[in-house]
Design an enzyme around this catalytic site. Sequence first.
Site, PDB file in Angstrom:
ATOM      1  N   ARG A 168      -9.476  -5.894  -2.999  1.00  0.00           N
ATOM      2  CA  ARG A 168      -8.117  -5.838  -2.353  1.00  0.00           C
ATOM      3  C   ARG A 168      -8.260  -5.600  -0.844  1.00  0.00           C
ATOM      4  NH1 ARG A 168      -5.716  -0.128  -4.974  1.00  0.00           N
ATOM      5  NH2 ARG A 168      -6.854   1.334  -3.567  1.00  0.00           N
ATOM      6  N   ASP A 243      -1.550  11.003  -3.749  1.00  0.00           N
ATOM      7  CA  ASP A 243      -2.675  10.116  -3.384  1.00  0.00           C
ATOM      8  C   ASP A 243      -2.497   8.598  -3.518  1.00  0.00           C
ATOM      9  OD1 ASP A 243      -2.581  11.185  -6.129  1.00  0.00           O
ATOM     10  OD2 ASP A 243      -4.023   9.871  -6.291  1.00  0.00           O
TER      11      ASP A 243
END
Length: 480
Positions: A168, A243
Amino acid sequence: MHFNPRYASLDSKLYHQQQPTPLRGAKAGHFNESLADELQWSEEDKANWVEICSGQKTFSEFTPLAMVYAGHQFGQWAGQLGDGRGLLIGQILNQQGQTIDLHLKGAGATPYSRMGDGRAVLRSVIREYLAGHALNALGIASSHAVGFTTSTQGVQRETLELGAMLLRTSECHIRFGHFEWINQYAPELLPEFTQKCIEWHYPECLNAEQPILAFAQAVIDRTALMIAQWQLVGFAHGVMNTDNLNITGSTLDFGPYGFLERFRPNWINNHSDYQGRYTYQNQPSIGHWNLWKWLNTLIPLAKPEDKEQFKHDLAQCLEQYEPTFLQYYGQGLCKKMGLPNFHKDSLDCSFAFLGILQSEQLDYTQSFIRLQQHEYKALRDDCIDVQQFDNFLTRYQNIRQHQDTDELDLAMQQANPHYILRNHMAQKAIELAERGDFSEVERLFQLLNQPYQKQPDLETEQDIAPLPSDVPEVVVSCSS
């Protein structure tokens, strides 16, 4: 590729360098050639995409690394976290000269894996691959992916599944949780780390009278924009831990996501979210909560004698989140409705339409398409309470009657997608891929590439409607 390996210039406490651990029997899944071109991949790179996207090939210009960060998960402090199954394998320049991260997911265990095995399974990789593609095509900032690979190696989850890897991309993998980790475990690193974040991602803030406050305001603005855009297309992230939000306001780490079908704002799309914390309707307030946690990590940057004033200034920055979000959302909703945002009744009328979608349990995406195409009778026929719809329609047409409707209709076409990635669409692609057939991944990739255009040659009946009410919904978990 043109490398710009800047993250490794930070203090080594912030990462661990290691090589990927390839899976056995890596095989091609799907390759995003147009993204590879945008990232200036050479013909040789593209020819070797399977090796790159499966961790078999890395680059001499960049030593792969796992980032460490911390976070609040489902509202609770989770302590040290980090890239437990992902590695940053490169930072390269795209055609616009912007630095882009190459992040390999499923690359094996790292020191931050905790109890995990460092792997990803094919179903989750396909879901992330298609969703990143879909969000980018919808005009929403998001991680993207160059490609994914499958393998012959089994990975144990609830059952034994096929292991896979995803390469990604994002302009930033620095999360709110990075600041939380530094604040808790290495506070001496905060000034330099913050300075680098501003230099790399918000250089315009360097010239501000108070660069840190300008940085804070910019992050708040981009986060508000991202979440407003999610709400407008009906996207539910599913796991908005601190996160999982980055500092540039681009969508990251969406595993158990879902696009709304029937308009149920309290729909829990992640079956691990037992309290419904991360439902669609809660996303704006969770964005505020996460920003509040992040802003608190900046307080130590102030001199002791300035701390109270700095806290006050940060609080004032955060006060801008709600009006900023409402401005982005309100303007976008008026475009979806084909109403002028300056009209005093446009927002009330828009919310009345959403109320109809909710009470009648109508499909969110297709109802806006019907409104866009002036298929008022079809919408009315779907309603039990036709009087409620008639009252809305009278009000709606009264607002539009003295406006430039051609301009409003054009805005509607640009704001209302025909296609979203419904869970059952992704599930069909996954089931075929698990049998070695990636044709449905390819079809969805093409369909979702132009979501605002009708594509009768590519679409199927299942692409434009929710599952029948007597068919169970596809349930998605954090297990990936």
